[in-house]
Motif scaffolding. Sequence first.
Motif, short mmCIF file in Angstrom:
data_model
loop_
_atom_site.label_atom_id
_atom_site.label_comp_id
_atom_site.label_asym_id
_atom_site.label_seq_id
_atom_site.Cartn_x
_atom_site.Cartn_y
_atom_site.Cartn_z
N ASP A 183 106.06 83.54 81.75
CA ASP A 183 105.47 84.18 81.16
C ASP A 183 104.48 85.33 81.61
OD1 ASP A 183 106.68 82.44 79.15
OD2 ASP A 183 104.67 81.31 78.70
N ALA A 184 104.11 85.25 82.92
CA ALA A 184 103.24 86.18 83.66
C ALA A 184 104.33 87.33 84.03
CB ALA A 184 102.66 85.51 85.02
N LYS A 185 105.50 87.27 83.85
CA LYS A 185 106.39 88.31 84.52
C LYS A 185 106.35 89.58 83.51
CE LYS A 185 111.42 89.14 85.44
NZ LYS A 185 111.30 89.90 86.52
N SER A 186 105.96 89.41 82.32
CA SER A 186 105.81 90.49 81.34
C SER A 186 104.35 90.49 80.56
CB SER A 186 106.97 90.95 80.52
OG SER A 186 106.75 91.57 79.48
N PRO A 187 103.71 91.39 80.39
CA PRO A 187 102.40 91.30 79.65
C PRO A 187 102.79 91.14 78.24
CG PRO A 187 102.76 93.48 80.54
CD PRO A 187 103.67 92.88 81.18
N PHE A 188 103.96 91.35 77.80
CA PHE A 188 104.42 91.01 76.40
C PHE A 188 104.62 89.68 76.25
CE2 PHE A 188 104.86 95.49 77.13
CZ PHE A 188 103.93 96.13 76.04
N THR A 189 105.13 88.77 77.09
CA THR A 189 105.29 87.52 77.03
C THR A 189 104.34 86.37 77.42
OG1 THR A 189 106.64 87.56 79.00
CG2 THR A 189 107.71 88.18 77.17
N VAL A 190 103.23 86.89 77.66
CA VAL A 190 102.32 85.97 77.87
C VAL A 190 102.03 84.75 76.80
CG1 VAL A 190 99.75 85.82 78.15
CG2 VAL A 190 100.86 87.85 78.93
N GLU A 191 102.28 83.51 77.39
CA GLU A 191 101.98 82.50 76.77
C GLU A 191 103.28 82.29 75.58
OE1 GLU A 191 97.98 82.06 75.17
OE2 GLU A 191 97.51 81.29 77.04
N HIS A 192 104.40 83.00 75.93
CA HIS A 192 105.46 82.94 74.94
C HIS A 192 106.11 81.50 75.11
CE1 HIS A 192 109.50 83.18 72.92
NE2 HIS A 192 110.09 82.94 74.14
N SER A 193 106.46 80.94 76.41
CA SER A 193 107.07 79.70 76.61
C SER A 193 106.08 78.60 76.05
CB SER A 193 107.29 79.61 78.04
OG SER A 193 108.09 80.70 78.54
N GLN A 194 104.71 78.87 76.49
CA GLN A 194 103.77 77.71 76.03
C GLN A 194 103.81 77.56 74.48
OE1 GLN A 194 101.32 76.44 78.32
NE2 GLN A 194 101.06 77.92 80.02
N GLY A 195 104.01 78.74 73.82
CA GLY A 195 104.10 78.73 72.19
C GLY A 195 105.12 78.08 71.87
N VAL A 196 106.32 78.52 72.22
CA VAL A 196 107.72 77.85 71.89
C VAL A 196 107.47 76.51 72.13
CG1 VAL A 196 109.98 77.92 72.19
CG2 VAL A 196 108.82 80.11 72.26
N ALA A 197 107.16 76.07 73.30
CA ALA A 197 106.87 74.40 73.57
C ALA A 197 106.27 73.84 72.67
CB ALA A 197 106.33 74.37 74.95
N ARG A 198 105.02 74.18 72.42
CA ARG A 198 103.95 73.44 71.29
C ARG A 198 104.77 73.54 69.97
NH1 ARG A 198 97.93 74.55 71.82
NH2 ARG A 198 98.31 75.33 69.60
N LEU A 199 105.24 74.66 69.39
CA LEU A 199 105.76 74.78 68.10
C LEU A 199 107.13 73.71 68.05
CD1 LEU A 199 105.94 75.97 65.44
CD2 LEU A 199 107.35 78.00 66.21
N ALA A 200 107.91 73.84 68.98
CA ALA A 200 109.21 73.19 69.19
C ALA A 200 108.76 71.51 68.93
CB ALA A 200 110.00 73.25 70.27
#
Length: 408
Positions: free
Chosen positions: A228-245
């Motif tokens: 998620d730190a790789k791009s400023p646009f994906t901050v917390e993307h994986s964490q958000g997907v994990a919680r939602l899934a």
Amino acid sequence: MSTKINLRQVVFSLSRALDLVGVDDMHHGKRVAFMAYACSQHLPMDNHERDTLIQAAMLHDCGVSNTNTHSKLVKEFDWNCSQIHCKVGEQLLSSCPVFSHLAPVIAYHHTHWKRLQDLDIPNVIERDSNLIFLVDRVDALIAQQNMPEPIMAKKIVREKIKSYRGTLFSPELVESFLKASNLSAFWLTLESEPLYDMLRGWVAGGQDQMIDFDSLRSIAQIFAKIVDAKSPFTVEHSQGVARLAKQLAHWDGQSAEVADKLELAGLLHDLGKLRIPDEILDKPDKLNEMEFSVMQGHSFESHYILKDIAGLEEVALWCSQHHEKINGSGYPFKSEGDEISRPSRILAVADVFQALAQKRPYRGSLQLEDIFTIMDNMVQSGNIDASLVNLIREHEKECYQIALFESD
Ligand SMILES: [Fe+2]
Ligand SMILES: [Fe+2]
Ligand SMILES: [Fe+2]
């Protein structure tokens, strides 16, 4: 949920993910691990200490997410900004109980030996961090010589390391390097095949141990944060997907075990993005055909990284399928229909929903109405599961908050 895991296998697989950041200079972490191991043979260390050293060496660059930082670290011998990735790595590892003992080693892996003498740190940390620093610089020096084979750089690299005896590196460690690197086998093992063989042997010697879900999640979270730190646009993307899934799995009546594994899959599904060059990931315009095909490689890479971790086979499969489409037009395997399991479908819709709710380089964050227009179109074209889109619709506000970590 507890799972039987060989921790060495986890470290090996995750080092594969970190090594992807090198893009065209792969296997850096593994080469550093092998060289640290070879030097350790000439130092008074027991097997347990050696094991810790190898793990730290494989994970030493966990504070590097973007390809530009990686190339600076390889191209410059003593880069001014190198301390930043040491601090980031230290913080990441200290948040994970399974790896927190490696954090201090990572913190000092670019600190000159002379400076280490002024710091009040245990001898073992000083030795391991300075040894990783030394062999890390050996790897950078080899790359800088631009020779067809590492062994062709032997003389120049050994001379250069010798010249830093007592300043950048401890005299005892320089000695251990000179002994280890005197053998041609040392240089020849740096090629990818012997390197993999050697490290696979190390993995095979590891014991399975029971790891509880919280520990597994804390390991997965380290890697989600790196991606998620790789791009400023994906901050917390994986964490958000994990919680939602995970939440969707509960609403969908899945078992607690499937819900937990889906949380892990959410955290790990985009690991392969570490291989995508920054310019493609952060491009503000639409990707061209070539860039898009590079981008598409990421779900295959995620699968490749995770597939060998015994105990996480389902997680690896669901991650690999997060861009598959029910009509068979997805990637990387063009799976279709029943080949795409319910958990894979849950992960796919959670991924789409979170990405649409989050700001992207080419658009702002979308509101619920627009998100459903897009998702309904995707259902109609046979891309994603209609019943799961309905499930999201039933809980739309909650889903939005979960995906973006908003509170009421
Ligand atoms: Fe490094
Ligand atoms: Fe993805
Ligand atoms: Fe994703």
